[in-house]
Enzyme design. Structure first.
Site, PDB file in Angstrom:
ATOM      1  N   HIS A  17      40.915  50.550  39.742  1.00  0.00           N
ATOM      2  CA  HIS A  17      40.447  50.146  38.313  1.00  0.00           C
ATOM      3  C   HIS A  17      39.796  51.559  37.663  1.00  0.00           C
ATOM      4  CE1 HIS A  17      40.421  46.375  40.187  1.00  0.00           C
ATOM      5  NE2 HIS A  17      40.589  45.950  38.827  1.00  0.00           N
ATOM      6  N   GLU A  71      54.428  43.342  36.547  1.00  0.00           N
ATOM      7  CA  GLU A  71      54.469  44.663  35.642  1.00  0.00           C
ATOM      8  C   GLU A  71      55.991  45.156  35.071  1.00  0.00           C
ATOM      9  OE1 GLU A  71      50.345  44.279  36.978  1.00  0.00           O
ATOM     10  OE2 GLU A  71      52.482  44.506  38.095  1.00  0.00           O
TER      11      GLU A  71
END
Length: 701
Positions: free
Chosen positions: A502, A432
């Site tokens: 998530h 990321e």
């Protein structure tokens, strides 16, 4: 008359570089004096790095190449054209300092005209933007793009200390630089110390050995105190990079005769014998000896240069102490510069049809599809936009014609690669920080990168790039550099099975970072309008796409026209009412509307305000609504404690106090993570019945 040369270098250049080396050391000494007199407030020296920096400067082209130096590179920037006055203005914090106007510590270089990118304090974090910058140059060269300039033989220079090579972002940057064979020169200036930690405790081997496994990386080792060796290597290495041979890394052994900074005393952890040995390797003394032995200068001439330089620096120091100081009223300048976008007329904001079967109207599209179509639309109109991240491409180019294609976990980038090619829609490594850091570097070159973080729950490795590099750039450079980066992030729960990693909402963490614009639409037309606006912004925009809403029928709208834009900081009234105001955003907008419908059956009129934009947020809309309803309930999916609702409620408690007939109240998730099992998830996240119950409590006052 032919120019005199020694070891292949003109005498005039040797004398000038000796003068600059002495200037750099004199600047260090003067800054230490100013700091001890409390006329400067911090000092960090480039002593011991002078020969290397000046040798590198001779092979770099300021205003042509792009430069990401680190704080020991004082001699380098002097060689590139930064003046002693510039450096001392920064030391005393003058508003005349052209790097930051007194906002950054000394030795945090930045010069727009010379392409020296404003430096942050974070060690190693500059490597990923440097890679993005080099990546952008290759892309820009193939196109005529407004506001973007690149040259076919330019390179990107990035330097760091050997301690900073322990940072993961350094290794992530090498991965991409080598994979793409980018024109980038890494210089690791190894003085043996990471503040008080010796290099032997940092890594199992010297960095020039550790990087040997990177295919395509040319690795050099040099004595950084030897001006002539550095000069020769710099010329050869940069020539190869300019010719297209890919990245190189120069590992240079230098010295650190002074303490790490004014806040450090190295005699506490280094022996007197060690420091004496260090002093014997002084690169300026070595250069002076070589020049006098070769007859380039006499001993008297070198002494005169040293003395004249010291006198000049002392004179400049006295002058800069009289330079103007920053006006405290300017501290909020250059945080953000919002684009001028007119609020769309109500008639151009399509309403969702009502009645039986209305949600199945074929003209309506889901929020995910609206995002996808706007990406197509914007990429067609602006070649500066590039979309990248994990899994965003459809497939490998060799099989693209044979498969359906992926286009992201949620399909929001499906088809982009097919239409625009892999140079404009491509996959990144699973890293990321790499995604965001490269986006920062591309944005600095005038591109409009659109970086995707696949799940908000995994954004944290990118936090340093978001907070330290992207968000601070405009402010720390006093508006000279900007980062027009769109960061698309899938966020939120209500997934039934998403679990901890998530399903989280954590937008409040980012609302605390000045320099970020943060939006979180709850339906298709708002997603389309805000995404178009994001690509018109010169600052980083965090575009939060709620996963649960991407395909919900109730979030569908007809696709708005390409000129339909929504200004940042403008809320939408999702439902009119008179008895109570609910302020919300994201997935809890629908929950709040359902609660309002329940309360309507109890003869309670609830107004629902969808903020849409969190930074900036629409205080006027909230104040206007509360003035009519006299009650405020803030609802959000994020955890209750320190959620952004606390900011809204606190502000309303101050600004709307006279209008409130009850305390501003909040509904949020429990102060836990989101669980996997559905009944646990329902208990954790705000639900319609809980919102309605909180509204009833407020109405009971």
């Amino acid at each position: 008359m032919p120019q005199l040369r020694y070891r292949g270098v003109d005498h005039s250049e040797l004398i000038e570089d000796f003068r600059l080396a002495c200037s750099s050391r004199a600047l260090d000494d003067r800054a230490i004096t100013l700091q001890r007199q409390s006329r400067a407030y911090f000092e960090i020296a480039g002593a011991g790095h002078e020969a290397l920096g000046l040798a590198m400067a001779r092979s770099l082209r300021p205003g042509h190449d792009w430069l990401f130096p680190y704080y020991r590179d004082q001699a380098l920037v002097l060689g590139l054209g930064v003046t002693p006055r510039d450096i001392l203005l920064q030391a005393v914090g003058s508003c005349e300092d052209t790097s930051s106007g007194g906002r950054q510590m000394p030795a945090h270089w930045g010069n727009k005209a010379l392409n020296i990118v404003s430096q942050s304090s974070c060690t190693g974090s500059q490597c990923l933007p440097a890679v993005g910058c080099a990546e952008a140059s290759r892309y820009i060269l193939r196109r005529d793009l407004p506001g973007c300039v690149a040259r076919d033989d330019e390179l990107t220079y990035v330097s760091l200390g050997e301690g900073a090579t322990s940072e993961g972002e350094f290794w992530e940057s090498l991965n991409t630089a080598c994979q793409l064979r980018l024109p980038i020169v890494y210089v690791v200036e190894d003085n043996g110390w990471a503040i008080s930690v010796p290099a032997s405790e940092q890594a199992p081997a010297p960095i020039s050995e550790l990087v040997q496994g990177f295919r395509g990386l040319t690795v050099h080792f040099v004595d950084g105190t030897d001006y002539f060796a550095c000069r020769s290597l710099a010329a050869a290495a940069t020539a190869r990079v300019r010719a297209g041979d890919g990245p190189c890394l120069i590992h240079a052994m230098v010295t650190r005769p002074y303490s790490h900074s004014s806040q450090d005393t190295q005699s506490k952890y280094r022996s007197s014998a060690d420091l004496a040995e260090e002093g014997a390797r002084d690169p300026i003394v070595r250069l002076e000896r070589e020049l006098t032995e070769a007859g380039v200068l006499t001993g008297a001439e070198t002494a005169e240069i040293r003395e004249s330089v010291r006198a000049l620096i002392a004179t400049i120091a006295r002058e800069v102490l009289q330079a103007r100081r920053p006006d405290p009223a300017t501290v909020t300048h250059h945080v953000l510069a919002l684009p001028a976008i007119a609020e769309p007329k109500e008639s151009r904001s399509p309403k969702s049809p009502t009645g039986p079967g209305a949600e199945d109207d074929p003209k309506l599209i889901g929020m995910g599809e609206a995002i996808r179509l706007v990406l197509f639309e914007q990429m067609r109109s602006d070649e500066r936009i590039r979309v990248f991240g994990q899994d965003v491409a459809d497939a490998g180019e060799d099989i693209l014609a044979l498969v359906e294609g992926k286009g992201g976990v949620f399909g929001t980038t499906h088809g982009l690669q097919r239409e625009f090619g892999t140079t404009r829609c491509y996959n990144s490594p699973l890293a990321e920080a790499n995604i965001i850091g490269r986006g920062v570097g591309q944005a600095l070159r005038g591109l409009r990168p659109c970086a995707e973080i696949q799940f908000f729950d995994y954004i944290w490795p990118a936090m340093q790039q978001i907070q330290a590099e992207a968000a601070t750039m405009r402010w720390r450079s006093e508006g000279r550099f900007t980062v027009p980066l769109v960061i698309r992030v899938a966020i939120g729960g209500y997934l039934t099975g998403g679990a901890i990693w998530h399903s989280q909402c954590g937008e409040s963490t980012f609302t605390h970072i000045p320099g970020l614009i943060i939006v979180m639409p709850s339906r298709s037309r708002d997603a389309a309008g805000l995404l178009r606006s994001a690509f018109r912004c010169e600052d980083p925009v965090m575009f939060l796409e709620h996963k649960h809403l991407l395909r919900q029928k109730y979030a569908r709208d007809a696709l708005t026209p390409p000129d339909y834009l929504i200004p940042f900081g403008k809320a939408a009234t999702a439902r009119r009412g008179n008895d109570l105001t609910i302020v919300t955003w994201g997935a809890t907008v629908q929950k709040s509307l359902e609660a309002a419908e329940q309360l309507a059956n109890e003869s309670v009129s609830v107004e629902v305000i969808d903020l849409r934009s969190l930074i900036p947020w629409d205080k006027d809309a909230v104040a206007s609504s509360v003035a009519r309803t006299s009650r405020l309930l803030v609802v959000h999916e994020d955890m209750l404690t320190s959620g952004f609702g606390a900011e809204v409620a606190a502000w309303a408690g101050e600004a709307c106090f006279s209008d409130l007939d009850a305390p501003a109240s909040r509904v949020g998730a429990t102060d836990t993570f989101v669980a996997y099992e559905p009944t646990l998830e329902q208990a954790i996240l705000p639900q319609t019945h809980g919102i309605a119950a909180a509204a009833r409590r407020l109405l009971s006052y």
